[in-house]
Design a protein around this motif. Sequence first.
Motif, mmCIF file in Angstrom:
data_model
loop_
_atom_site.group_PDB
_atom_site.id
_atom_site.type_symbol
_atom_site.label_atom_id
_atom_site.label_comp_id
_atom_site.label_asym_id
_atom_site.label_seq_id
_atom_site.Cartn_x
_atom_site.Cartn_y
_atom_site.Cartn_z
ATOM 1 N N ALA A 19 0.818 -1.220 0.000
ATOM 2 C CA ALA A 19 0.000 0.000 0.000
ATOM 3 C C ALA A 19 0.848 1.265 0.000
ATOM 4 O O ALA A 19 0.459 2.278 -0.586
ATOM 5 N N GLN A 20 2.015 1.214 0.627
ATOM 6 C CA GLN A 20 2.863 2.405 0.707
ATOM 7 C C GLN A 20 3.768 2.571 -0.512
ATOM 8 O O GLN A 20 4.062 3.685 -0.912
ATOM 9 N N TYR A 21 4.266 1.478 -1.104
ATOM 10 C CA TYR A 21 5.224 1.628 -2.202
ATOM 11 C C TYR A 21 4.597 1.547 -3.583
ATOM 12 O O TYR A 21 5.252 1.825 -4.578
ATOM 13 N N GLN A 22 3.328 1.177 -3.684
ATOM 14 C CA GLN A 22 2.677 1.063 -4.987
ATOM 15 C C GLN A 22 2.750 2.403 -5.729
ATOM 16 O O GLN A 22 2.340 3.437 -5.225
ATOM 17 N N GLY A 23 3.341 2.368 -6.913
ATOM 18 C CA GLY A 23 3.462 3.570 -7.733
ATOM 19 C C GLY A 23 4.640 4.458 -7.385
ATOM 20 O O GLY A 23 4.811 5.517 -7.983
ATOM 21 N N ALA A 24 5.464 4.055 -6.434
ATOM 22 C CA ALA A 24 6.620 4.870 -6.050
ATOM 23 C C ALA A 24 7.721 4.754 -7.112
ATOM 24 O O ALA A 24 7.807 3.775 -7.835
ATOM 25 N N TYR A 25 8.559 5.762 -7.171
ATOM 26 C CA TYR A 25 9.671 5.798 -8.123
ATOM 27 C C TYR A 25 10.634 4.640 -7.857
ATOM 28 O O TYR A 25 11.049 4.404 -6.721
ATOM 29 N N ALA A 62 13.089 14.530 9.064
ATOM 30 C CA ALA A 62 14.000 15.244 8.171
ATOM 31 C C ALA A 62 13.307 16.442 7.526
ATOM 32 O O ALA A 62 13.281 16.594 6.313
ATOM 33 N N ASN A 63 12.711 17.268 8.370
ATOM 34 C CA ASN A 63 12.006 18.475 7.898
ATOM 35 C C ASN A 63 10.912 18.168 6.892
ATOM 36 O O ASN A 63 10.725 18.883 5.908
ATOM 37 N N GLY A 64 10.185 17.058 7.110
ATOM 38 C CA GLY A 64 9.056 16.702 6.255
ATOM 39 C C GLY A 64 9.427 15.942 5.001
ATOM 40 O O GLY A 64 8.560 15.627 4.186
ATOM 41 N N ARG A 65 10.689 15.607 4.815
ATOM 42 C CA ARG A 65 11.116 14.941 3.581
ATOM 43 C C ARG A 65 10.964 13.425 3.634
ATOM 44 O O ARG A 65 10.946 12.764 2.618
ATOM 45 N N ILE A 66 10.869 12.856 4.834
ATOM 46 C CA ILE A 66 10.681 11.420 5.010
ATOM 47 C C ILE A 66 9.366 11.221 5.757
ATOM 48 O O ILE A 66 9.143 11.828 6.807
ATOM 49 N N TYR A 83 7.349 3.042 6.276
ATOM 50 C CA TYR A 83 7.908 4.029 5.354
ATOM 51 C C TYR A 83 6.971 4.205 4.170
ATOM 52 O O TYR A 83 6.437 3.231 3.640
ATOM 53 N N SER A 84 6.752 5.431 3.758
ATOM 54 C CA SER A 84 5.865 5.718 2.637
ATOM 55 C C SER A 84 6.632 6.441 1.533
ATOM 56 O O SER A 84 6.729 7.669 1.534
ATOM 57 N N PRO A 85 7.184 5.668 0.570
ATOM 58 C CA PRO A 85 7.910 6.312 -0.523
ATOM 59 C C PRO A 85 7.028 7.249 -1.339
ATOM 60 O O PRO A 85 7.498 8.272 -1.824
ATOM 61 N N ARG A 86 5.753 6.920 -1.476
ATOM 62 C CA ARG A 86 4.841 7.769 -2.263
ATOM 63 C C ARG A 86 4.710 9.160 -1.663
ATOM 64 O O ARG A 86 4.571 10.139 -2.374
ATOM 65 N N PRO A 89 8.988 13.258 -0.048
ATOM 66 C CA PRO A 89 9.633 14.048 -1.090
ATOM 67 C C PRO A 89 11.083 13.640 -1.347
ATOM 68 O O PRO A 89 11.587 13.813 -2.454
ATOM 69 N N ALA A 90 11.768 13.082 -0.375
ATOM 70 C CA ALA A 90 13.175 12.703 -0.540
ATOM 71 C C ALA A 90 13.339 11.357 -1.249
ATOM 72 O O ALA A 90 14.463 10.994 -1.612
ATOM 73 N N HIS A 91 12.268 10.613 -1.467
ATOM 74 C CA HIS A 91 12.391 9.253 -1.994
ATOM 75 C C HIS A 91 13.088 9.188 -3.354
ATOM 76 O O HIS A 91 13.985 8.368 -3.555
ATOM 77 N N GLU A 92 12.709 10.040 -4.271
ATOM 78 C CA GLU A 92 13.309 9.980 -5.608
ATOM 79 C C GLU A 92 14.815 10.237 -5.544
ATOM 80 O O GLU A 92 15.604 9.535 -6.183
#
Length: 112
Positions: A19-25, A62-66, A83-86, A89-92
Amino acid sequence: MTTLLRGEVPAILQAAEHAQYQGAYRPAGIPLAEVRRGPYDGTRIAVRPDANGELPTVLTMANGRIVYERDRPQPDGTAVYRYSPRLSPAHEGLMRAVAEVYAEHALQRGQS
Protein backbone atom coordinates in the motif's frame (compact mmCIF):
# COMPACT_ATOMS: atom_id res chain seq x y z
CA MET A 1 -9.96 22.69 33.23
CA THR A 2 -7.01 21.45 31.21
CA THR A 3 -7.24 18.11 29.43
CA LEU A 4 -4.31 15.90 30.38
CA LEU A 5 -2.55 14.03 27.61
CA ARG A 6 -2.29 10.29 27.93
CA GLY A 7 1.08 8.58 28.19
CA GLU A 8 3.28 7.89 25.23
CA VAL A 9 2.78 4.74 23.13
CA PRO A 10 5.76 2.64 21.99
CA ALA A 11 6.17 2.52 18.22
CA ILE A 12 8.51 1.01 15.66
CA LEU A 13 9.34 2.22 12.16
CA GLN A 14 9.21 -0.49 9.48
CA ALA A 15 9.74 -0.98 5.74
CA ALA A 16 6.90 -0.16 3.36
CA GLU A 17 4.30 -2.71 2.35
CA HIS A 18 2.42 -2.78 -0.95
CA ALA A 19 0.00 0.00 0.00
CA GLN A 20 2.86 2.41 0.71
CA TYR A 21 5.22 1.63 -2.20
CA GLN A 22 2.68 1.06 -4.99
CA GLY A 23 3.46 3.57 -7.73
CA ALA A 24 6.62 4.87 -6.05
CA TYR A 25 9.67 5.80 -8.12
CA ARG A 26 11.93 2.79 -8.84
CA PRO A 27 14.93 3.11 -11.17
CA ALA A 28 15.57 0.25 -13.60
CA GLY A 29 17.63 -2.55 -12.09
CA ILE A 30 16.97 -1.60 -8.47
CA PRO A 31 15.46 -4.39 -6.35
CA LEU A 32 12.08 -3.80 -4.74
CA ALA A 33 13.67 -4.28 -1.32
CA GLU A 34 15.54 -1.01 -1.84
CA VAL A 35 12.32 0.85 -2.66
CA ARG A 36 10.60 -0.53 0.43
CA ARG A 37 13.41 0.36 2.82
CA GLY A 38 13.17 3.63 4.69
CA PRO A 39 16.10 5.45 6.26
CA TYR A 40 14.79 4.99 9.82
CA ASP A 41 13.51 1.38 9.61
CA GLY A 42 13.93 -0.58 12.82
CA THR A 43 14.00 2.53 14.98
CA ARG A 44 11.92 2.36 18.13
CA ILE A 45 10.25 5.60 19.15
CA ALA A 46 7.53 6.90 21.44
CA VAL A 47 4.42 8.53 19.98
CA ARG A 48 2.07 10.76 21.94
CA PRO A 49 -1.64 10.42 21.26
CA ASP A 50 -3.67 13.57 20.74
CA ALA A 51 -6.25 14.75 23.29
CA ASN A 52 -8.77 12.24 21.90
CA GLY A 53 -6.36 9.34 22.36
CA GLU A 54 -5.70 8.94 18.62
CA LEU A 55 -2.20 8.37 17.29
CA PRO A 56 -1.03 10.49 14.35
CA THR A 57 -1.71 8.89 10.95
CA VAL A 58 1.65 10.03 9.58
CA LEU A 59 5.02 10.87 11.07
CA THR A 60 7.34 13.20 9.22
CA MET A 61 11.09 13.36 9.70
CA ALA A 62 14.00 15.24 8.17
CA ASN A 63 12.01 18.48 7.90
CA GLY A 64 9.06 16.70 6.26
CA ARG A 65 11.12 14.94 3.58
CA ILE A 66 10.68 11.42 5.01
CA VAL A 67 7.17 10.15 5.81
CA TYR A 68 6.00 7.08 7.71
CA GLU A 69 2.31 6.03 7.72
CA ARG A 70 0.54 4.37 10.62
CA ASP A 71 -0.21 0.67 10.16
CA ARG A 72 -2.01 -1.81 12.38
CA PRO A 73 -0.54 -2.21 15.86
CA GLN A 74 1.37 -5.28 16.93
CA PRO A 75 -0.31 -7.70 19.36
CA ASP A 76 1.63 -6.20 22.27
CA GLY A 77 0.15 -2.75 21.55
CA THR A 78 3.24 -1.30 19.88
CA ALA A 79 2.23 1.09 17.11
CA VAL A 80 3.72 0.32 13.69
CA TYR A 81 4.58 3.04 11.21
CA ARG A 82 5.66 2.05 7.69
CA TYR A 83 7.91 4.03 5.35
CA SER A 84 5.87 5.72 2.64
CA PRO A 85 7.91 6.31 -0.52
CA ARG A 86 4.84 7.77 -2.26
CA LEU A 87 4.51 10.53 0.33
CA SER A 88 8.22 11.16 0.96
CA PRO A 89 9.63 14.05 -1.09
CA ALA A 90 13.17 12.70 -0.54
CA HIS A 91 12.39 9.25 -1.99
CA GLU A 92 13.31 9.98 -5.61
CA GLY A 93 16.66 11.46 -4.60
CA LEU A 94 17.37 8.51 -2.33
CA MET A 95 16.59 6.09 -5.15
CA ARG A 96 18.90 7.97 -7.52
CA ALA A 97 21.70 7.67 -4.97
CA VAL A 98 21.01 3.94 -4.57
CA ALA A 99 21.06 3.53 -8.36
CA GLU A 100 24.48 5.24 -8.49
CA VAL A 101 25.86 2.83 -5.88
CA TYR A 102 24.50 -0.16 -7.81
CA ALA A 103 26.07 1.19 -11.01
CA GLU A 104 29.45 1.68 -9.28
CA HIS A 105 29.37 -1.89 -7.97
CA ALA A 106 28.49 -3.20 -11.41
CA LEU A 107 31.51 -1.35 -12.89
CA GLN A 108 33.81 -2.72 -10.21
CA ARG A 109 32.64 -6.27 -10.86
CA GLY A 110 33.19 -5.78 -14.56
CA GLN A 111 36.79 -4.60 -14.04
CA SER A 112 37.76 -7.45 -11.68
